[in-house]
Motif scaffolding. Structure first.
Motif, PDB file in Angstrom:
ATOM      1  N   VAL A 271      61.134   7.205  26.818  1.00  0.00           N
ATOM      2  CA  VAL A 271      60.259   6.612  25.810  1.00  0.00           C
ATOM      3  C   VAL A 271      60.937   5.356  25.271  1.00  0.00           C
ATOM      4  CG1 VAL A 271      59.080   6.961  23.608  1.00  0.00           C
ATOM      5  CG2 VAL A 271      59.355   8.881  25.216  1.00  0.00           C
ATOM      6  N   THR A 272      60.200   4.265  25.201  1.00  0.00           N
ATOM      7  CA  THR A 272      60.765   3.009  24.706  1.00  0.00           C
ATOM      8  C   THR A 272      59.938   2.450  23.558  1.00  0.00           C
ATOM      9  OG1 THR A 272      59.524   1.769  26.363  1.00  0.00           O
ATOM     10  CG2 THR A 272      61.786   2.328  26.909  1.00  0.00           C
ATOM     11  N   ARG A 273      60.612   1.620  22.776  1.00  0.00           N
ATOM     12  CA  ARG A 273      59.932   0.879  21.728  1.00  0.00           C
ATOM     13  C   ARG A 273      60.227  -0.593  21.997  1.00  0.00           C
ATOM     14  NH1 ARG A 273      60.766   3.936  16.857  1.00  0.00           N
ATOM     15  NH2 ARG A 273      62.925   3.289  16.939  1.00  0.00           N
ATOM     16  N   ILE A 274      59.199  -1.416  21.924  1.00  0.00           N
ATOM     17  CA  ILE A 274      59.331  -2.837  22.237  1.00  0.00           C
ATOM     18  C   ILE A 274      59.083  -3.662  20.978  1.00  0.00           C
ATOM     19  CG2 ILE A 274      58.498  -4.764  23.658  1.00  0.00           C
ATOM     20  CD1 ILE A 274      59.829  -2.544  25.280  1.00  0.00           C
ATOM     21  N   GLY A 275      60.007  -4.593  20.694  1.00  0.00           N
ATOM     22  CA  GLY A 275      59.833  -5.506  19.573  1.00  0.00           C
ATOM     23  C   GLY A 275      59.811  -6.947  20.075  1.00  0.00           C
ATOM     24  N   ILE A 276      58.874  -7.734  19.557  1.00  0.00           N
ATOM     25  CA  ILE A 276      58.721  -9.124  19.994  1.00  0.00           C
ATOM     26  C   ILE A 276      59.035 -10.043  18.819  1.00  0.00           C
ATOM     27  CG2 ILE A 276      57.138 -10.850  20.949  1.00  0.00           C
ATOM     28  CD1 ILE A 276      55.515  -8.391  22.056  1.00  0.00           C
ATOM     29  N   GLY A 277      60.038 -10.908  18.981  1.00  0.00           N
ATOM     30  CA  GLY A 277      60.438 -11.819  17.922  1.00  0.00           C
ATOM     31  C   GLY A 277      59.549 -13.049  17.863  1.00  0.00           C
ATOM     32  N   GLY A 278      59.830 -13.904  16.902  1.00  0.00           N
ATOM     33  CA  GLY A 278      59.079 -15.140  16.771  1.00  0.00           C
ATOM     34  C   GLY A 278      59.494 -16.163  17.816  1.00  0.00           C
ATOM     35  N   VAL A 279      58.593 -17.082  18.141  1.00  0.00           N
ATOM     36  CA  VAL A 279      58.864 -18.150  19.112  1.00  0.00           C
ATOM     37  C   VAL A 279      59.653 -19.262  18.421  1.00  0.00           C
ATOM     38  CG1 VAL A 279      57.839 -19.823  20.708  1.00  0.00           C
ATOM     39  CG2 VAL A 279      56.737 -17.585  20.352  1.00  0.00           C
ATOM     40  N   LYS A 280      60.737 -19.697  19.048  1.00  0.00           N
ATOM     41  CA  LYS A 280      61.599 -20.732  18.476  1.00  0.00           C
ATOM     42  C   LYS A 280      61.614 -21.958  19.384  1.00  0.00           C
ATOM     43  CE  LYS A 280      62.564 -17.590  15.480  1.00  0.00           C
ATOM     44  NZ  LYS A 280      61.863 -17.593  14.174  1.00  0.00           N
ATOM     45  N   ASN A 281      61.604 -23.123  18.751  1.00  0.00           N
ATOM     46  CA  ASN A 281      61.624 -24.363  19.525  1.00  0.00           C
ATOM     47  C   ASN A 281      63.029 -24.791  19.930  1.00  0.00           C
ATOM     48  OD1 ASN A 281      58.807 -24.802  19.435  1.00  0.00           O
ATOM     49  ND2 ASN A 281      58.985 -25.619  17.355  1.00  0.00           N
ATOM     50  N   CYS A 282      64.042 -24.245  19.263  1.00  0.00           N
ATOM     51  CA  CYS A 282      65.433 -24.629  19.550  1.00  0.00           C
ATOM     52  C   CYS A 282      66.240 -23.383  19.900  1.00  0.00           C
ATOM     53  CB  CYS A 282      66.048 -25.341  18.350  1.00  0.00           C
ATOM     54  SG  CYS A 282      67.768 -25.844  18.610  1.00  0.00           S
ATOM     55  N   TRP A 283      67.048 -23.451  20.944  1.00  0.00           N
ATOM     56  CA  TRP A 283      67.788 -22.275  21.405  1.00  0.00           C
ATOM     57  C   TRP A 283      68.832 -21.804  20.377  1.00  0.00           C
ATOM     58  CZ3 TRP A 283      73.068 -22.145  21.981  1.00  0.00           C
ATOM     59  CH2 TRP A 283      73.748 -23.371  22.025  1.00  0.00           C
ATOM     60  N   THR A 284      69.243 -22.681  19.487  1.00  0.00           N
ATOM     61  CA  THR A 284      70.228 -22.273  18.487  1.00  0.00           C
ATOM     62  C   THR A 284      69.639 -21.285  17.483  1.00  0.00           C
ATOM     63  OG1 THR A 284      69.720 -24.225  17.151  1.00  0.00           O
ATOM     64  CG2 THR A 284      71.561 -24.412  18.702  1.00  0.00           C
ATOM     65  N   ARG A 285      68.320 -21.096  17.494  1.00  0.00           N
ATOM     66  CA  ARG A 285      67.678 -20.125  16.591  1.00  0.00           C
ATOM     67  C   ARG A 285      67.303 -18.832  17.327  1.00  0.00           C
ATOM     68  NH1 ARG A 285      62.854 -21.902  13.318  1.00  0.00           N
ATOM     69  NH2 ARG A 285      63.424 -19.931  12.288  1.00  0.00           N
ATOM     70  N   LEU A 286      67.876 -18.643  18.514  1.00  0.00           N
ATOM     71  CA  LEU A 286      67.591 -17.430  19.281  1.00  0.00           C
ATOM     72  C   LEU A 286      67.915 -16.166  18.493  1.00  0.00           C
ATOM     73  CD1 LEU A 286      68.735 -17.918  22.994  1.00  0.00           C
ATOM     74  CD2 LEU A 286      66.537 -17.051  22.187  1.00  0.00           C
ATOM     75  N   SER A 287      69.031 -16.170  17.764  1.00  0.00           N
ATOM     76  CA  SER A 287      69.425 -14.961  17.031  1.00  0.00           C
ATOM     77  C   SER A 287      68.400 -14.593  15.967  1.00  0.00           C
ATOM     78  CB  SER A 287      70.799 -15.152  16.395  1.00  0.00           C
ATOM     79  OG  SER A 287      70.806 -16.259  15.516  1.00  0.00           O
ATOM     80  N   ASP A 288      67.699 -15.591  15.396  1.00  0.00           N
ATOM     81  CA  ASP A 288      66.633 -15.287  14.434  1.00  0.00           C
ATOM     82  C   ASP A 288      65.521 -14.503  15.118  1.00  0.00           C
ATOM     83  OD1 ASP A 288      68.027 -16.687  12.530  1.00  0.00           O
ATOM     84  OD2 ASP A 288      66.914 -18.555  12.825  1.00  0.00           O
TER      85      ASP A 288
END
Length: 540
Positions: A271-288
């Motif tokens: 069983v898995t749970r999937i979370g989708i983060g926000g789309v970022k225009n700059c790779w330096t905000r990947l952690s957000d």
């Protein structure tokens, strides 16, 4: 051994030099001789000596002309001029050809030994430098994929050093990130009743299968992606979508979440749970985006697909009821796993205390929630140690851990319990090692002492003990405190020292007896470990 060629038009000089040079003491051998520059050129081309001793005034071709030809052809050896004339002009010209020394005839035996000894020391230093450079380049080539993998994970969880959060520092394979948008998709494996029965090694196999399924499913919809592990139950997809509209992209991401849960459930019965983060225009905000992806999983109102555990972060979701507890901030989980792998007890304690202190600020934390956190945190620790070759079954049985977790009631008890376990683990890893691993390492060290003169490799021993090469390398380092290659080298050099002290064998014979065909490399290692080269040991 270092090869020496002698070029001189006086046969008596050639004969005298050949008999006067203390070849064995210097770890050198005769490479050839010639009585003029032209023949000398051929001898040097054929034998490639490390040192050339040459006269300047010779028939057919002078020593200066010979040196000029050699340097133009790329000869890198040392050149010592031995001339019967103290000619400043010739000495000045010789400097253009990187001459090591300029000596007037006749030369005394002590002076000859001193000059050759100095030149050979220079050669040994240069050889050691070349070896270090080669080893560094080899390691960089060997570890480059792992370095890049770790770089991706650090960028995704927010632990990348600020100096590297710059487009100029992007690894070559990820330069395209500058031109793209980015979104992360978190995958969390749920520890249901079936999953709780799985051993850590079983989890490892399942995680490998999850990575294959996740990449295959995702690549059909989003060709540009990276996949990285976070800890025992969490993994992350980093997707770089094209220029499609936001609404269409959100629809496709929801569809991806559904396909991932269906595929993993169908093939692996997990069983898995999937979370989708926000789309970022700059790779330096990947952690957000990563934090948003896993935060979304804890908020039921962000569920984006009915009938599936798929949650998508929305900017406007902040107006809803606050989440009781941010389960495991990604950076915290990553740092805790890293601290345990490195056996950094104090760092792990501080992380746990900070996390529990933050959790206590919120109200309504039930006993069941505390026990759930204990189980999940223990999973992070157990899997991180498994990745480092240390299985906790030798210290704590699953039944014992389950019993102790069931007795936890409040957060402070959880903190004390975790810190006690961390201390015991770090102490065990540092001083004792597991009993099974100790038996394996005892066998390895005995085998090394019996077969040190042979071509021994870690891969060969891994076949004998039925443990993977990487896992065996970690076990050996944990128990002995040094790498397999370092241990083998130390055994060989110690045996070489014993043989040299008996004074029954020449240096090159000893080197070959303990497993080294490359004599200069043997001498370099010998000096590095003992503080003196083989000839110095014999002399002293």
């Amino acid at each position: 051994m270092w090869k020496i060629a002698i070029i001189d038009d006086e046969r008596q000089v050639l004969k005298g030099m050949k008999s006067a040079i203390p070849w064995d003491e210097l770890g050198a051998e005769w490479a050839g001789e010639a009585m003029n520059g032209e023949d000398g050129l051929e001898v040097i081309r054929r034998t490639l000596p490390d040192i050339v001793i040459t006269d300047l005034y010779m028939p057919v071709m002078s020593g200066l002309d010979m040196m000029e030809r050699l340097r133009k052809e790329g000869f890198q050896g040392k050149i010592i001029i031995l001339s019967g004339y103290s000619d400043f002009e010739h000495a000045r010209q010789a400097l253009r050809f990187q001459v090591t020394d300029y000596v007037s005839k006749p030369i005394s035996l002590p002076t000859l030994k001193s000059i050759l000894g100095k030149v050979i020391q220079e050669l040994e230093a240069e050889e050691e430098k070349r070896i270090r450079q080669w080893e560094l380049e080899f390691k960089m080539t060997l570890y480059e994929p792992f370095v890049e993998k770790e770089w991706v994970r650090s960028a995704a969880v927010g632990t990348l050093d600020s100096a590297y959060r710059d487009s100029m520092r992007l690894p070559p394979a990820y330069q395209y990130w500058q031109e793209r948008r980015h979104v992360t998709v978190g995958i969390e494996l749920i520890r249901d009743e079936r999953a709780k029965c799985l051993s850590v090694s079983d989890w490892n196999l399942f995680r490998f299968a999850v990575s294959n399924i996740a990449c295959e499913v995702t690549r059909r919809m989003f060709p540009d992606l990276e996949y990285t592990e976070l800890h025992s139950t969490r993994a992350l997809l980093i997707i770089h979508p094209g220029a499609e509209q936001q609404e269409q992209l959100e629809y496709r991401l929801d569809e991806l979440g559904i396909r991932l849960t269906d595929s993993i459930g169908s093939y692996l019965k997990l069983v898995t749970r999937i979370g989708i983060g926000g789309v970022k225009n700059c790779w330096t905000r990947l952690s957000d985006s990563t934090e948003e992806a896993f935060r979304a999983m804890d908020q039921t109102d962000l569920r984006s697909a009915s009938g599936h555990e798929v949650y998508r972060y929305r900017e406007s979701s902040g107006s809803g009821a606050p989440v009781k507890v941010a389960l495991f901030p990604v950076k915290f989980s990553y740092k805790l796993a890293a601290a345990m792998k490195a056996s950094q007890e104090t760092e792990a304690h501080d992380l746990v205390l900070d996390y529990i202190t933050e959790m206590k600020k919120q109200e309504g934390i039930s006993q069941g929630y505390v026990q759930m956190l204990g189980s999940e945190l223990w999973g992070i620790i157990a899997y991180s140690l498994y990745e480092s070759g240390f299985v906790l079954d030798d210290l704590f049985t699953n039944d014992l851990i389950a019993k102790e977790i069931s007795g936890l009631v409040v957060p402070d008890q959880l903190a004390s319990w975790l810190m006690d376990k961390i201390s015991k683990i770090c102490s065990s890893r540092q001083w004792k090692g597991s009993s099974k691993h100790r038996q394996v390492v005892d066998f390895m060290t005995s085998y090394i002492h019996e077969h040190y003169a042979e071509e021994l490799t870690l891969a060969e021993l891994s076949d004998k003990v039925f443990i993977s090469r990487n896992h065996l390398s970690i076990i050996f380092k944990n128990i002995t405190g040094e790498t397999f290659n370092n241990y083998l080298t130390r055994v060989r050099i110690e045996k070489a020292r014993e043989l040299l002290m008996e004074r029954n064998m020449l240096v090159y014979e000893v080197a070959e007896r303990v497993g080294y065909r490359n004599i200069p490399y043997f001498s370099t290692l010998f000096k590095k470990i003992t503080g003196m080269n083989p000839t110095e040991l014999i002399k002293n």
